[in-house]
Design a protein around this motif. Structure first.
Motif, PDB file in Angstrom:
ATOM      1  N   MET A 224      25.113  14.282   3.498  1.00  0.00           N
ATOM      2  CA  MET A 224      23.861  14.374   3.438  1.00  0.00           C
ATOM      3  C   MET A 224      23.689  14.911   1.723  1.00  0.00           C
ATOM      4  N   THR A 225      24.706  14.739   1.059  1.00  0.00           N
ATOM      5  CA  THR A 225      24.886  15.026  -0.172  1.00  0.00           C
ATOM      6  C   THR A 225      24.880  13.773  -1.169  1.00  0.00           C
ATOM      7  N   SER A 226      23.984  13.755  -2.105  1.00  0.00           N
ATOM      8  CA  SER A 226      23.727  12.512  -2.860  1.00  0.00           C
ATOM      9  C   SER A 226      25.069  12.452  -3.752  1.00  0.00           C
ATOM     10  N   PHE A 227      25.331  11.242  -4.198  1.00  0.00           N
ATOM     11  CA  PHE A 227      26.596  11.004  -4.972  1.00  0.00           C
ATOM     12  C   PHE A 227      25.615  10.974  -6.287  1.00  0.00           C
ATOM     13  N   ILE A 228      26.222  11.200  -7.316  1.00  0.00           N
ATOM     14  CA  ILE A 228      25.778  11.280  -8.618  1.00  0.00           C
ATOM     15  C   ILE A 228      25.805   9.721  -9.124  1.00  0.00           C
ATOM     16  N   ALA A 229      24.824   9.378 -10.078  1.00  0.00           N
ATOM     17  CA  ALA A 229      24.816   8.318 -10.752  1.00  0.00           C
ATOM     18  C   ALA A 229      25.893   7.991 -11.931  1.00  0.00           C
ATOM     19  N   HIS A 304      25.200  11.855 -13.746  1.00  0.00           N
ATOM     20  CA  HIS A 304      24.109  12.849 -13.609  1.00  0.00           C
ATOM     21  C   HIS A 304      23.367  12.390 -12.304  1.00  0.00           C
ATOM     22  N   PRO A 305      23.086  13.484 -11.380  1.00  0.00           N
ATOM     23  CA  PRO A 305      22.351  13.140 -10.157  1.00  0.00           C
ATOM     24  C   PRO A 305      21.013  12.162 -10.301  1.00  0.00           C
ATOM     25  N   LEU A 343      22.939   8.155  -4.518  1.00  0.00           N
ATOM     26  CA  LEU A 343      22.814   7.710  -3.061  1.00  0.00           C
ATOM     27  C   LEU A 343      21.367   8.093  -2.557  1.00  0.00           C
ATOM     28  N   LEU A 344      20.905   7.200  -2.074  1.00  0.00           N
ATOM     29  CA  LEU A 344      19.570   7.520  -1.308  1.00  0.00           C
ATOM     30  C   LEU A 344      19.788   7.543   0.319  1.00  0.00           C
ATOM     31  N   ILE A 345      19.598   8.980   0.663  1.00  0.00           N
ATOM     32  CA  ILE A 345      20.080   9.592   1.985  1.00  0.00           C
ATOM     33  C   ILE A 345      18.998   8.798   3.048  1.00  0.00           C
ATOM     34  N   ASN A 346      19.628   8.785   4.113  1.00  0.00           N
ATOM     35  CA  ASN A 346      18.708   8.286   5.353  1.00  0.00           C
ATOM     36  C   ASN A 346      18.825   9.451   6.409  1.00  0.00           C
ATOM     37  N   LYS A 347      18.044  10.139   6.564  1.00  0.00           N
ATOM     38  CA  LYS A 347      17.850  11.365   7.594  1.00  0.00           C
ATOM     39  C   LYS A 347      17.981  10.884   8.993  1.00  0.00           C
ATOM     40  N   THR A 348      17.368   9.636   9.158  1.00  0.00           N
ATOM     41  CA  THR A 348      17.121   9.287  10.450  1.00  0.00           C
ATOM     42  C   THR A 348      18.456   8.702  11.080  1.00  0.00           C
ATOM     43  N   LEU A 349      19.261   8.029  10.208  1.00  0.00           N
ATOM     44  CA  LEU A 349      20.421   7.588  10.442  1.00  0.00           C
ATOM     45  C   LEU A 349      21.595   8.661  10.417  1.00  0.00           C
ATOM     46  N   ALA A 350      21.305   9.593   9.576  1.00  0.00           N
ATOM     47  CA  ALA A 350      22.474  10.564   9.466  1.00  0.00           C
ATOM     48  C   ALA A 350      22.361  11.505  10.938  1.00  0.00           C
ATOM     49  N   GLU A 351      21.044  11.786  11.260  1.00  0.00           N
ATOM     50  CA  GLU A 351      20.941  12.499  12.803  1.00  0.00           C
ATOM     51  C   GLU A 351      21.702  11.724  13.776  1.00  0.00           C
ATOM     52  N   LEU A 352      21.451  10.428  13.775  1.00  0.00           N
ATOM     53  CA  LEU A 352      22.141   9.589  14.680  1.00  0.00           C
ATOM     54  C   LEU A 352      23.598   9.776  14.643  1.00  0.00           C
ATOM     55  N   MET A 353      24.074   9.748  13.376  1.00  0.00           N
ATOM     56  CA  MET A 353      25.454   9.776  13.149  1.00  0.00           C
ATOM     57  C   MET A 353      26.112  10.922  13.590  1.00  0.00           C
ATOM     58  N   GLN A 354      25.288  12.055  13.247  1.00  0.00           N
ATOM     59  CA  GLN A 354      25.736  13.507  13.616  1.00  0.00           C
ATOM     60  C   GLN A 354      26.220  13.454  15.085  1.00  0.00           C
ATOM     61  N   GLU A 355      25.122  12.933  15.925  1.00  0.00           N
ATOM     62  CA  GLU A 355      25.598  13.121  17.377  1.00  0.00           C
ATOM     63  C   GLU A 355      26.942  12.322  17.637  1.00  0.00           C
ATOM     64  N   ASN A 356      27.050  11.186  17.116  1.00  0.00           N
ATOM     65  CA  ASN A 356      28.430  10.605  17.464  1.00  0.00           C
ATOM     66  C   ASN A 356      29.636  11.197  16.828  1.00  0.00           C
ATOM     67  N   ILE A 398      21.209  19.376   4.343  1.00  0.00           N
ATOM     68  CA  ILE A 398      21.042  18.740   2.971  1.00  0.00           C
ATOM     69  C   ILE A 398      21.453  19.746   2.180  1.00  0.00           C
ATOM     70  N   GLU A 399      22.259  19.232   1.331  1.00  0.00           N
ATOM     71  CA  GLU A 399      22.963  20.327   0.435  1.00  0.00           C
ATOM     72  C   GLU A 399      22.329  20.471  -0.703  1.00  0.00           C
ATOM     73  N   ALA A 400      21.720  21.354  -1.360  1.00  0.00           N
ATOM     74  CA  ALA A 400      21.121  21.501  -2.566  1.00  0.00           C
ATOM     75  C   ALA A 400      21.889  21.017  -3.793  1.00  0.00           C
ATOM     76  N   ASP A 401      23.102  21.287  -3.758  1.00  0.00           N
ATOM     77  CA  ASP A 401      23.837  20.842  -4.747  1.00  0.00           C
ATOM     78  C   ASP A 401      24.183  19.608  -4.854  1.00  0.00           C
ATOM     79  N   ALA A 402      23.689  18.667  -5.533  1.00  0.00           N
ATOM     80  CA  ALA A 402      24.038  17.105  -5.482  1.00  0.00           C
ATOM     81  C   ALA A 402      25.081  16.828  -6.205  1.00  0.00           C
ATOM     82  N   GLY A 403      26.170  17.807  -6.632  1.00  0.00           N
ATOM     83  CA  GLY A 403      27.161  17.564  -7.348  1.00  0.00           C
ATOM     84  C   GLY A 403      28.216  16.836  -6.600  1.00  0.00           C
TER      85      GLY A 403
END
Ligand SMILES: [Zn+2]
Length: 502
Positions: A224-229, A304-305, A343-356, A398-403
């Motif tokens: 849930m942390t973006s990768f930086i460009a 950079h993020p 990275l464009l995060i997708n929370k819907t899919l992340a929640e699904l993956m977390q369960e698994n 979601i981690e605030a630090d995108a580092g």
């Protein structure tokens, strides 16, 4: 007519209404019960399917371990992963996939497909190693004679888990347990070569509903942390060679130009947004001190993020390179090597993956592995987290630090809803791109984490095949996240940099 006369009629009507209402309620209740029963049966069926898949992956673990350790041993660098890609392709073909090889103008890229119709679920596989990290699978620093590459980022595990998860899903499609299409993407040269960007640019992710990926790590979590460009290039300077002592006035040093550029870049660090990262290595600094170098090259990354900022700072570096050439009487040219989005995060899919991921669980070590881990941790600078951390799952947040790092997975995330996880393939506290990561990756410490990844990805895919509403919701989130942005690769229209590791 007065009211008193009509009273019996009203009473009769009331009775009829009450009976109708009772009947309707009863019928609704029956339907509701039936629906609940159906839901219950469906979720039981889904759970049974997941259990079966977990057993399938346990059963293929020994073979998968062999594949991963073979690729760990090959340790081939970006765009040169011939044997590694061939092994994955062979496994996929033997399992019944049809495989398109050499896609997007890259000999070691492939797309393996099984099934038909929707949904189309993609799984990403990587397999390139890093230069300068050859290391034995032992808990002390020990390079390997005659070898340069090492799997410091665990991509030997990455590719193997993804292929294995893909094959498990293929079996379910074959047995008609799920319907749709599974695609395994063989993605070369993640480490700086931006392999996936060319695959995205050439349209290989069109009509895919969701993409799943993972990455080896020192912990278990859904990303849930973006990768930086990141935008990278090799700056080349051409000067004039001359005797460095007898006729230096006749020479123009290309190395001077590299040093001038680096000096300007280092001063620039004070005047750019804080989160920017600039790194360089001098890939050619001349051959002999008594010859004025007529050629020198420096390889830059600018990150950079926000991709706009990375591009802007990159443009300032190219201006500095022009200035360096002007001041040293040399000529400058540059070649864009890579370019990746945030990275464009997708929370819907992340929640699904977390369960698994929670269902799959973390990694536990044998006493022998713990002893290996303790030795690895003793080599760290600073304190190491408890080894038992590998058995825990990080909560979804979601981690605030995108580092963090950059990845060409990000480019995929701008064309398809994408979700990924990390699993503990390295002893907690281990840095990626280190000899410790290579060492862990060459043992069962690494392959145990790989199994967690294969299982979590397969279970997530099963959910996606069974839950069209989740895909729909993920797509809506994706459309909102992309907004009005039209995907444009940061590396432009260049051909794949097949020789960037030369
Ligand atoms: Zn990596």
């Amino acid at each position: 007519m007065d009211a008193e006369q009509n009273k019996p009629k009203f009473d009769a009507m009331k009775k009829i209404l009450a009976i109708c209402l009772l009947f309707a309620l009863n019928s609704y209740g029956q339907k509701k019960n039936a629906a609940t029963n159906n839901n219950h049966a469906a979720s039981q069926q889904l759970n049974a399917l997941k259990e079966k898949t977990l057993s399938m992956l346990d059963a293929s673990y020994a073979a998968d371990k062999k594949t991963a350790l073979q690729i760990w041993d090959y340790a081939e660098l970006g765009y040169k992963e011939t044997k590694s890609a061939a092994l994955h392709i062979q496994n996929l073909k033997e399992a019944g996939f049809s495989v398109e090889t050499g896609v997007a103008g890259i000999p070691t890229a492939f797309v393996a497909t099984y099934g038909s119709g929707s949904p189309v679920i993609g799984i990403l596989a990587e397999y390139d190693a890093l230069p300068g990290l050859a290391q034995e699978a032992v808990p002390e620093k020990k390079s390997i004679d005659g070898k340069t590459g090492g799997h410091g980022c665990g991509h030997h595990l990455f590719g193997t888990a993804s292929v294995s998860a893909g094959i498990a899903i293929k079996k379910l499609i074959e047995e008609k347990k799920v319907t749709g299409t599974i695609k395994v993407y063989g993605c070369p040269a993640e480490e700086g070569g931006s392999g996936k960007v060319y695959m995205v640019r050439e349209g290989f992710f069109k009509n895919v509903d969701a993409v799943i990926h993972w990455h080896p790590a020192n912990q278990n979590r859904v990303i849930m942390t973006s990768f930086i460009a990141n935008k990278s290039a090799k700056f080349r300077f051409n000067g004039i060679a001359s005797h460095a002592a007898m006729s230096p006035e006749n020479g123009r040093s290309a190395l001077d130009a590299v040093e001038a550029l680096n000096h300007m870049a280092n001063m620039m660090r004070e005047h750019i947004p804080q989160e920017t990262r600039i790194h360089y290595v001098i890939t050619n600094g001349g051959k002999a001190p008594n010859v004025v170098p007529d050629f020198a090259e420096v390889y830059y990354y600018v990150r950079h993020p926000k991709r706009e900022v990375a591009v802007d700072v990159f443009d300032r570096i190219t201006k500095a390179a022009e200035g360096a050439a002007l001041g040293t009487g040399t000529k400058m040219s540059y070649e864009i090597v890579g370019g990746t989005h945030d990275l464009l995060i997708n929370k819907t899919l992340a929640e699904l993956m977390q369960e698994n991921l929670a269902k799959t669980g973390g990694v536990s070590y044998t006493e022998e592995e713990k002893a290996f881990g303790k030795k690895i941790q003793a080599s760290f600078i600073g304190n190491a987290p408890p080894i038992e951390d590998a058995s825990t799952i990080k909560p979804l947040q979601i981690e605030a630090d995108a580092g963090g790092g950059s990845s060409d997975v990000s480019d995929v995330s701008y064309v398809v809803p994408t979700v990924g996880l990390e699993t503990a393939t390295w002893i907690p506290g281990t840095s990626a791109h280190s000899w410790q990561a290579v060492a862990c990756g060459g043992t069962e410490i690494g392959t145990k984490g790989m199994l967690v990844a294969a299982k979590t990805m397969a279970l997530t895919a099963i959910d996606l095949f069974n839950k069209p509403a989740v895909i729909q919701k993920a797509k809506e989130e994706f459309v909102k996240g992309v907004g009005s942005y039209q995907y444009k690769p940061l590396l432009g229209d260049r051909k794949p940099a097949l020789n960037y590791r030369d």
